[in-house]
Design an enzyme around this catalytic site. Sequence first.
Site, PDB file in Angstrom:
ATOM      1  N   GLY A   1       3.096   5.002  11.945  1.00  0.00           N
ATOM      2  CA  GLY A   1       2.277   4.925  10.735  1.00  0.00           C
ATOM      3  C   GLY A   1       2.103   6.312  10.151  1.00  0.00           C
ATOM      4  O   GLY A   1       1.835   7.261  10.879  1.00  0.00           O
ATOM      5  N   VAL A   2       2.276   6.425   8.836  1.00  0.00           N
ATOM      6  CA  VAL A   2       2.226   7.761   8.224  1.00  0.00           C
ATOM      7  C   VAL A   2       1.021   7.985   7.319  1.00  0.00           C
ATOM      8  O   VAL A   2       0.739   9.110   6.947  1.00  0.00           O
ATOM      9  CB  VAL A   2       3.500   8.071   7.398  1.00  0.00           C
ATOM     10  CG1 VAL A   2       4.714   8.059   8.292  1.00  0.00           C
ATOM     11  CG2 VAL A   2       3.669   7.101   6.248  1.00  0.00           C
ATOM     12  N   GLY A   3       0.286   6.929   6.964  1.00  0.00           N
ATOM     13  CA  GLY A   3      -0.740   7.067   5.935  1.00  0.00           C
ATOM     14  C   GLY A   3      -1.932   7.908   6.348  1.00  0.00           C
ATOM     15  O   GLY A   3      -2.443   8.720   5.575  1.00  0.00           O
ATOM     16  N   GLU A   4      -2.400   7.708   7.572  1.00  0.00           N
ATOM     17  CA  GLU A   4      -3.667   8.326   7.965  1.00  0.00           C
ATOM     18  C   GLU A   4      -3.582   9.760   8.497  1.00  0.00           C
ATOM     19  O   GLU A   4      -4.454  10.574   8.217  1.00  0.00           O
ATOM     20  CB  GLU A   4      -4.376   7.417   8.978  1.00  0.00           C
ATOM     21  CG  GLU A   4      -4.878   6.137   8.337  1.00  0.00           C
ATOM     22  CD  GLU A   4      -5.308   5.098   9.363  1.00  0.00           C
ATOM     23  OE1 GLU A   4      -4.459   4.694  10.175  1.00  0.00           O
ATOM     24  OE2 GLU A   4      -6.477   4.713   9.359  1.00  0.00           O
TER      25      GLU A   4
ATOM     26  N   THR B   1       3.891  -0.541   7.555  1.00  0.00           N
ATOM     27  CA  THR B   1       5.306  -0.315   7.807  1.00  0.00           C
ATOM     28  C   THR B   1       5.645  -0.591   9.273  1.00  0.00           C
ATOM     29  O   THR B   1       6.706  -1.107   9.590  1.00  0.00           O
ATOM     30  CB  THR B   1       5.697   1.114   7.392  1.00  0.00           C
ATOM     31  OG1 THR B   1       5.440   1.239   5.990  1.00  0.00           O
ATOM     32  CG2 THR B   1       7.171   1.389   7.642  1.00  0.00           C
TER      33      THR B   1
ATOM     34  N   ILE C   1       0.874  -1.164   0.000  1.00  0.00           N
ATOM     35  CA  ILE C   1       0.000   0.000   0.000  1.00  0.00           C
ATOM     36  C   ILE C   1       0.913   1.215   0.000  1.00  0.00           C
ATOM     37  O   ILE C   1       1.608   1.504   0.963  1.00  0.00           O
ATOM     38  CB  ILE C   1      -1.013  -0.081   1.172  1.00  0.00           C
ATOM     39  CG1 ILE C   1      -1.929   1.115   1.259  1.00  0.00           C
ATOM     40  CG2 ILE C   1      -0.363  -0.351   2.499  1.00  0.00           C
ATOM     41  CD1 ILE C   1      -3.150   0.879   2.135  1.00  0.00           C
TER      42      ILE C   1
ATOM     43  N   GLY D   1       3.903   1.897  -1.147  1.00  0.00           N
ATOM     44  CA  GLY D   1       5.333   1.888  -0.844  1.00  0.00           C
ATOM     45  C   GLY D   1       5.748   1.035   0.337  1.00  0.00           C
ATOM     46  O   GLY D   1       6.910   1.078   0.751  1.00  0.00           O
TER      47      GLY D   1
ATOM     48  N   ALA E   1       9.796   4.339  13.556  1.00  0.00           N
ATOM     49  CA  ALA E   1       8.761   4.788  12.617  1.00  0.00           C
ATOM     50  C   ALA E   1       7.357   4.673  13.216  1.00  0.00           C
ATOM     51  O   ALA E   1       7.055   3.734  13.942  1.00  0.00           O
ATOM     52  CB  ALA E   1       8.829   3.964  11.330  1.00  0.00           C
TER      53      ALA E   1
ATOM     54  N   SER F   1      -2.774   2.346   8.862  1.00  0.00           N
ATOM     55  CA  SER F   1      -1.356   2.739   8.903  1.00  0.00           C
ATOM     56  C   SER F   1      -0.500   1.673   9.581  1.00  0.00           C
ATOM     57  O   SER F   1       0.485   1.968  10.248  1.00  0.00           O
ATOM     58  CB  SER F   1      -1.173   4.078   9.646  1.00  0.00           C
ATOM     59  OG  SER F   1      -1.943   5.084   9.055  1.00  0.00           O
TER      60      SER F   1
END
Lengths: 284, 767
Positions: B721-724, B538, B494, B496, B719, B535
Amino acid sequence: MKNFEFYEPTTLAEASQLFAQEHTQLLAGGTDIVIEMKAYTESPQSVVSLQKIPGLSGITCDADNSITIGAMTNVREVELSQHIQEHHTALAEGASEIGSVQIRNLATVGGNIAHASPAADTVAGLLVADAQVQIVGSDGERSVPINELFTGPGQTVLKPGEIITQFTLPSPASGSHYIKHKIREVMDLAFIGVASSINLEDDTITDAKIGLAAVAPTPIRATEAEELLKGKSITPELIGQAGEAAAAATSPISDLRCSAEHRKEMVDVLTQRTLQYALERARS
Amino acid sequence: MSEYTVVGQKLPRVDAVEKVTGAAQYGADVHPAGMLYGKIVRSKHAHANIISIDTSEAEKLPGVRAIITQDDVPSGRRVFATDKVLYLGEPLAAVAATDPDIAAEAAELINIEYEVLPVVQDVMEAIKPSAPHIQGDETKDGPKRRDISAKIKELAADQDNDHAAEIQKLEAELNNYDDEIYHNISAESHTEAGDVEKGFAESDIVVEDTYVIPRVHQTYMEPHVSVASADSSGKITVWASTQGPFAIRSGIAGTLGIPLTQINVIGTTMGGGFGGRFGVIITHVPAVLLSQKAGRPVRVQMTREEEFLDGRPAPGCVIKLKTGATKDGQILARQALAFWDSGSVSGASIGSTIRVRGVYKIPNIKIDAYGVHTNKSGTAAYRAPGAPQAIFAGEAQLDDIAEQIGMDPVKFRLMNMREEGDEVPAGGSEPKVGYKETLEAVADAAGWWDREADDNQGWGVAVGDWTNGCGPGGVYVSVHEDGSARIFHGSMDITGTDTAITQIIAEILTVPYDSVTIRRGDTDSAPYSTGSGGSVVTFTMGNTAKLAAEDAHKRILELAAERLNTNEDNLELKDGAIHVITADPPKSISLGELAAYSLSTTGGPIVGKGSFARQSSTPALAAQIAKVEVDPETGRTRILKLVASQDVGFAINPMAVEGQIEGGTVQGYAWAMMEEMQYNDNGNVNPGFVDYRVPTSADLPTVESVIVEVPAPNGPYGAKGVGEPPITPTLATMSNAVKDAIGVRISELPIKPEKVVDALKNNGHGA
């Protein structure tokens, strides 16, 4: 889409004869009809392509700057034509508002008009250019002023078998402008479209035309507003009155895009703006 | 200088070439021999009783190979409507035919007799007693009735004293709140901390408003599609465009009563999901049922129109919000009453209403949230489900308070923001967070402190918080005799995530990024993996990949110690080779040599295994600033500048992270300014991209992304989660900027030109 017979005639006479049959549709650029056929909202038994008939596309400009536009000329060509940009700016601007570049490379000006959407982007520009629509049918040729072409949404005075062949635009106005009211910057349908053109002599308006799209069952001219302007010097008050008169000429609907009231208000605002721009162009 | 060589780098995506060349296999590219075309027969009414369904005419049409209705669902789970349809486009039957046109024609030939019922689409109408009852007649009490009833219950429980008179009085008082007897409620959620009434009483300023947020669609590029093939042994293969193949496998098994081992789900390359691609019965189950009945593979693929009618979009809602603050800027209390439009199903992110608390110290909060049935399709997740809606209300109101107090909106937020150790209203205490750093970063990058605005221009700021989820996952990594490595796993890429996983493995194995390749298996072959949503990928698969690479690393040192006649403590894996640290002259063996050696000895192939369950993450903040210009006559808004900062913990691939920030921010902008699913008594009236507007690149300036890194202790390399997060503040950012430009709050989204013109007129600003 459903199966259909596909014809590619090479003469207008042949095309007209085929098109006179029932359940038959014309194919020009295909940007409306193909989508409708894929969605099953149109399922013609026959489709008659105009693409193999010579002489239906191209823009020519005479010595008196009167212009003819072949019905099969694609909208992108209208948008980019030096003649149109110079003499009928509102039409070039309207053409530039249709879909994307890819769509404009396919869509034709004849198709945009024959589809008879009240929101068509080339129609306001053609209205203020006072275009004559050249038509060929089984009874021969005839010519209809663009403001008499439309009878309702998707409806025209065209009789079975009649095909639009070209638009003739008489000597141009000295300045014109088109504004489309929309949400998205590009690839949006017109909430309303307004074009104005002005002829100016010594800062007196000798002629003015206002074309309105998506504010009535058909595209219309705001003739009372035009009359207000003729023979007068332009003042902010006069432009304001013309805006109000143009709004009064409309009979818009409320739909999912916006309310009738908003459409009327925007006719007022955008008539004033297009007049202002047209005036600036006429003066320069 | 980073201590890492592969993670933290802007490396090209592992799937870039297959995407760009068109080699990637999407669901619609799957075409097994003999495949039939499925078509779902949908309700033509938004609310109606079904009198009869007659398939006889359709059965006679040449080319039709199977027709199914609810009678063909052995488990009895609802796949198709039987007695009543609840929304326009609800599935009633499905057909499979040799050609898509025949399938469409057959669908039209299925004769359905309806008894049309009254329709309700507006949540505030649906809760009234006069509204048509969509599912059941049960009612729920609103906040005041709940409080009074609680008091009555408390008094009645007191055996030692006689409270009859008090109880009678309270029962009479209940009658004053008849308008709080809510109908058509699908779910409710209540949260309270402190005493809001006391908080409001102590406040110098109390602001109240109602915020209306529309239902929007995820508008992923690829519509739902599945291809199912049931073989003669009963084994079922499903090529599914989904975010979670394992969830689809269990979903099909549960719905149809088939053992898990009889189902293999092959996830096809996904054309976007955003949370909306987890549904089992939308296309997958009908495709399986049709294939079972026809004995041939069947593809069921939605049109864009079907996506709008029967996808699972994000819920709209109405949030009544009230906030109290002191005149020196301290927030004392916040209360929300929210009605979420859950359509025909329950749920609809109502729990996310709590996010009106934001990232601020608020001693007193009270949240009452209800899911409300209407005649629309059900809803599902969309990028930080529920957060953009709730945060819009919270952050818009915050600006209105800042204005009344006369404080700068950024300073007001910084003053009230929580830090590590601060109490989270109704939610424990705050771990290490980067709220202030993230807001300060965007303010600095946008030039907030010396911002300028011409007439009709304005600046808006807002922040949104979100914490990524986590789930189980498994990864294998193999090191080959040429020194390359291969990853095998089962999670859907999703935007990358495969690239991030590859970077992590390359980092630990100290090999070049392009010598590591990644393969996704189907549910028959790959270890279980959680779905690619929330998210999680990753965070989860990054941790899993790390475990697998570390396992391989351990094995590499064991084998190398044997080969190099030393012990592991003397060895170091570096630059793709194992070095004896103590050796002089230097002594080493390359990974490839070691892998080849171990194949011909007792060592065996080098395989690392990672199996990961769950770890908690820490909150991430997204902070955004927009500058807009509004045309007060036409109401059109142009966005001139958009800057977005985000605390990502650690950016494993900063280029991919920037892509996520840009994408989320643009989706938020779209929700604020133009996206809106519109309904009337006939159902959804804009089921297509002509009248459901998504922005194009011409509508926005380049989003300026600012990466902030406050590590999550349990995240891979820190890291988060960066998506949301990036979609969460943008609705408020835009509304706040428009308010700054025109002086009027537009609290009902989207901010369409007509609303701006009307708002200016109603506030005496109009022409």
